[in-house]
Scaffold this active site. Structure first.
Site, PDB file in Angstrom:
ATOM      1  N   SER A 283      74.575  80.908  41.456  1.00 13.09           N
ATOM      2  CA  SER A 283      73.493  80.284  40.680  1.00 13.09           C
ATOM      3  C   SER A 283      72.609  81.374  40.085  1.00 13.09           C
ATOM      4  O   SER A 283      72.309  82.371  40.745  1.00 13.09           O
ATOM      5  CB  SER A 283      72.631  79.393  41.574  1.00 13.09           C
ATOM      6  OG  SER A 283      73.392  78.449  42.247  1.00 13.09           O
TER       7      SER A 283
ATOM      8  N   GLU B  43      67.654  79.006  53.663  1.00 14.93           N
ATOM      9  CA  GLU B  43      68.220  78.219  52.563  1.00 14.93           C
ATOM     10  C   GLU B  43      68.318  76.747  52.960  1.00 14.93           C
ATOM     11  O   GLU B  43      67.974  75.858  52.195  1.00 14.93           O
ATOM     12  CB  GLU B  43      69.617  78.753  52.201  1.00 14.93           C
ATOM     13  CG  GLU B  43      70.266  77.945  51.093  1.00 14.93           C
ATOM     14  CD  GLU B  43      71.577  78.545  50.584  1.00 14.93           C
ATOM     15  OE1 GLU B  43      72.130  79.424  51.260  1.00 14.93           O
ATOM     16  OE2 GLU B  43      72.027  78.117  49.507  1.00 14.93           O
TER      17      GLU B  43
ATOM     18  N   SER C  23      78.406  72.634  53.012  1.00 16.72           N
ATOM     19  CA  SER C  23      78.578  71.222  52.655  1.00 16.72           C
ATOM     20  C   SER C  23      78.152  70.313  53.813  1.00 16.72           C
ATOM     21  O   SER C  23      78.054  70.736  54.971  1.00 16.72           O
ATOM     22  CB  SER C  23      80.049  70.948  52.313  1.00 16.72           C
ATOM     23  OG  SER C  23      80.816  71.022  53.496  1.00 16.72           O
TER      24      SER C  23
HETATM   25  C1  LIG Z   1      74.933  73.568  43.117  1.00 17.83           C
HETATM   26  C2  LIG Z   1      75.578  74.693  43.863  1.00 17.83           C
HETATM   27  C3  LIG Z   1      74.975  75.935  43.866  1.00 17.83           C
HETATM   28  C4  LIG Z   1      75.599  76.997  44.539  1.00 17.83           C
HETATM   29  N1  LIG Z   1      75.000  78.222  44.497  1.00 17.83           N
HETATM   30  C5  LIG Z   1      75.592  79.253  45.126  1.00 17.83           C
HETATM   31  C6  LIG Z   1      75.026  80.564  45.044  1.00 17.83           C
HETATM   32  O1  LIG Z   1      74.007  80.771  44.402  1.00 17.83           O
HETATM   33  N2  LIG Z   1      75.651  81.566  45.665  1.00 17.83           N
HETATM   34  C7  LIG Z   1      76.792  81.384  46.394  1.00 17.83           C
HETATM   35  O2  LIG Z   1      77.291  82.339  46.965  1.00 17.83           O
HETATM   36  N3  LIG Z   1      77.378  80.159  46.474  1.00 17.83           N
HETATM   37  C8  LIG Z   1      76.800  79.107  45.855  1.00 17.83           C
HETATM   38  N4  LIG Z   1      77.383  77.847  45.912  1.00 17.83           N
HETATM   39  C9  LIG Z   1      78.656  77.694  46.607  1.00 17.83           C
HETATM   40  C10 LIG Z   1      78.576  76.901  47.896  1.00 17.83           C
HETATM   41  O3  LIG Z   1      77.972  77.656  48.920  1.00 17.83           O
HETATM   42  C11 LIG Z   1      79.999  76.459  48.253  1.00 17.83           C
HETATM   43  O4  LIG Z   1      80.395  75.540  47.250  1.00 17.83           O
HETATM   44  C12 LIG Z   1      80.069  75.778  49.607  1.00 17.83           C
HETATM   45  O5  LIG Z   1      79.843  76.694  50.628  1.00 17.83           O
HETATM   46  C13 LIG Z   1      81.443  75.093  49.824  1.00 17.83           C
HETATM   47  O6  LIG Z   1      82.474  75.999  49.579  1.00 17.83           O
HETATM   48  P1  LIG Z   1      83.685  75.656  48.562  1.00 17.83           P
HETATM   49  O7  LIG Z   1      83.093  75.178  47.272  1.00 17.83           O
HETATM   50  O8  LIG Z   1      84.581  76.836  48.515  1.00 17.83           O
HETATM   51  O9  LIG Z   1      84.408  74.414  49.203  1.00 17.83           O
HETATM   52  P2  LIG Z   1      85.503  74.450  50.356  1.00 17.83           P
HETATM   53  O10 LIG Z   1      85.056  75.341  51.447  1.00 17.83           O
HETATM   54  O11 LIG Z   1      86.839  74.716  49.741  1.00 17.83           O
HETATM   55  O12 LIG Z   1      85.460  72.962  50.861  1.00 17.83           O
HETATM   56  C14 LIG Z   1      86.068  71.893  50.118  1.00 17.83           C
HETATM   57  C15 LIG Z   1      85.816  70.599  50.870  1.00 17.83           C
HETATM   58  O13 LIG Z   1      86.418  70.661  52.178  1.00 17.83           O
HETATM   59  C16 LIG Z   1      85.446  70.393  53.187  1.00 17.83           C
HETATM   60  N5  LIG Z   1      85.692  71.263  54.350  1.00 17.83           N
HETATM   61  C17 LIG Z   1      86.004  72.584  54.326  1.00 17.83           C
HETATM   62  N6  LIG Z   1      86.153  73.046  55.596  1.00 17.83           N
HETATM   63  C18 LIG Z   1      85.921  71.988  56.412  1.00 17.83           C
HETATM   64  C19 LIG Z   1      85.913  71.821  57.825  1.00 17.83           C
HETATM   65  N7  LIG Z   1      86.155  72.838  58.652  1.00 17.83           N
HETATM   66  N8  LIG Z   1      85.621  70.598  58.330  1.00 17.83           N
HETATM   67  C20 LIG Z   1      85.362  69.546  57.502  1.00 17.83           C
HETATM   68  N9  LIG Z   1      85.363  69.640  56.156  1.00 17.83           N
HETATM   69  C21 LIG Z   1      85.639  70.837  55.618  1.00 17.83           C
HETATM   70  C22 LIG Z   1      84.108  70.724  52.552  1.00 17.83           C
HETATM   71  O14 LIG Z   1      83.062  69.979  53.142  1.00 17.83           O
HETATM   72  C23 LIG Z   1      84.335  70.317  51.111  1.00 17.83           C
HETATM   73  O15 LIG Z   1      84.109  68.927  50.980  1.00 17.83           O
HETATM   74  C24 LIG Z   1      76.804  76.789  45.238  1.00 17.83           C
HETATM   75  C25 LIG Z   1      77.402  75.537  45.227  1.00 17.83           C
HETATM   76  C26 LIG Z   1      76.810  74.495  44.550  1.00 17.83           C
HETATM   77  C27 LIG Z   1      77.512  73.169  44.547  1.00 17.83           C
END
Ligand SMILES: Cc1cc2nc3c(=O)[nH]c(=O)nc-3n(C[C@H](O)[C@H](O)[C@H](O)COP(=O)(O)OP(=O)(O)OC[C@H]3O[C@@H](n4cnc5c(N)ncnc54)[C@H](O)[C@@H]3O)c2cc1C
Length: 406
Positions: free
Chosen positions: A162, A245, A377
């Protein structure tokens, strides 16, 4: 939990109300964390800092007001600004996440150098944590940094960063000790976004705005002293930042402010000659949500009581992000629903929290879905609450594919 204020705290409350009455015309609209602060915002921020309504307990030598820690004072300030609908000051990742991290684990030099310009809104930070394939499983991150001639040389990629497109600095997680177990091989670096070898590519979201980015590093050199704590201690630092955070993302004052905005909109808007507030189906939904926002507020006061007593809130702290982000989304859903057909109007150039048109509420609605995911999440929050908070058995690891010939 004690809900009435002492004389000292009531005096502060009156002082803030007088300040707001005298200066509210200078306040920018609340919100706006998704862009660089403009001049009006910077001037408002300076006024808040001068009066101790922002950075109140940050020591003077770092640019704060230098008041002794008092959790109730902090709560009163937040509540009064939220109630009056004026801006509580700049909210961004630098101020809400990096500054408290540096206060907890930074060196004296790092605090003196970065805290002042950050809380004044002059230096904007972004958070370089997530990578393709390393979001929920953050500790598997692969961006690497090698120490060469007094500099960490960074190579790799971040995603969902972000504000990177208008940030001056980044706090970055990278792998510096590839031979150590994954949690012990990570370091936390502070680096300028002007460093040669950094490329920022915008990602457009479903709001049709580009609020986050991909960031690529090719031999980007970071001075070795711009590490927070030591090599391999980045996982600990990252968790300090994540703690702040998650509290920020579930903040009950923001929920309360949003509730007031919806209530005001429902009181002044007529559709087909009937005031929205007079439609029982919408009013009931609003009241139910108001009950939950109040619960969130009192939960926040319980956490304050824990802090004031020096007690660890444990599982009580863990539910803030989970509950707060889902509730924020249900509030913006209500706002979009009550607008009926008018709620279908969407102008992609609209800015969240700057008005009460349909676009503004749609941007909130869509962005709020992201906040249920960002910062860990909801599924992951539930795992943390269950395993670390309630002591339930850890979830089974996914089965590994069988090796052919094994
Ligand atoms: C609006 C927004 C702003 C963001 N800003 C930043 C930022 O500034 N800097 C930064 O570094 N990141 C940022 N992010 C990233 C954010 O931290 C990640 O999207 C988040 O940690 C989830 O990782 P992923 O998207 O890789 O999803 P994944 O880890 O691939 O997960 C996909 C899905 O699987 C589920 N899941 C995964 N593992 C498990 C488990 N063990 N048990 C149950 N369910 C599981 C998750 O809940 C999710 O629904 C941002 C994200 C958003 C949406």
């Amino acid at each position: 939990m004690q809900l009435d204020y002492s004389e000292k705290h009531r005096a502060l409350q009156s002082e803030i109300r007088a300040f707001i009455a005298a200066h509210r015309d200078k306040s920018p609209k609340p919100g706006g964390g998704r862009r660089r602060p403009d001049r009006r915002m910077l001037e408002w921020q300076a006024l808040l800092l001068e009066h101790g309504y922002f950075g109140r307990t940050i020591p003077k030598k770092y640019g704060g007001y230098g008041a002794p820690p008092d959790v109730l004072e902090a709560a009163i300030i937040a509540e009064e600004f939220s109630r009056a609908g004026v801006s509580p000051g700049i909210m961004n990742q630098g101020i809400s996440m990096l500054v408290p991290t540096l206060l907890e684990v930074g060196t004296e030099e790092q605090r003196e150098r970065w805290i002042g310009p950050t809380i004044r809104g002059e230096v904007i930070w972004c958070q370089g944590y997530s990578e393709p394939g390393s979001g929920s499983d953050l500790a598997s991150l692969r961006t690497r940094a090698e120490l060469v001639d007094g500099h960490f040389v960074v190579n790799g990629q971040k995603i969902w960063t972000s504000s990177a497109h208008f940030s001056d600095m980044m706090f970055l997680l990278c792998r510096t000790e590839p031979d150590k177990p994954k949690h012990e091989g990570i370091s936390y670096l502070l680096l300028s976004m002007q460093t040669p070898g950094i490329e920022v590519r915008p990602l457009t979201t479903m709001t049709e705005q580009a609020t986050f980015n991909e960031v690529f590093f090719t031999d980007a050199r970071v001075p070795a002293d711009q590490i927070v704590m030591g090599r391999g201690q980045g996982w600990h630092v990252a968790n300090v930042t994540l703690k702040f955070e998650r509290l920020l993302l579930g903040d009950s004052n923001k929920l309360m402010q949003r509730l007031h905005r919806i209530r005001e909109m429902m009181e002044r808007t007529d559709i087909d000659g009937v005031r929205l507030m007079d439609r029982p189906e919408w009013r009931d939904r609003l009241l139910r949500l108001q009950g939950e926002v109040m619960a969130s507020k009192y939960h926040g006061l319980r956490l304050l009581t824990d802090t004031a007593r020096g007690e660890d809130s444990g599982v009580r702290r863990m539910i803030v992000k989970y509950f707060g982000t889902l509730l924020a989304h249900r509030l913006s859903s209500l706002a979009v629903d009550v607008m009926g057909a008018n709620g279908l109007i969407y102008e992609p150039s609209g800015e969240s929290a700057d008005g009460d048109d349909a676009t503004t509420w749609w941007v909130d609605y869509m962005y709020d879905i992201g906040l249920i995911i960002g910062g860990g999440s909801s599924n992951i929050q539930k795992n943390i609450i269950a395993e670390r908070g309630l002591g339930m058995p850890r979830e089974p690891k996914p089965a590994q594919p069988a090796r052919v010939g094994a």
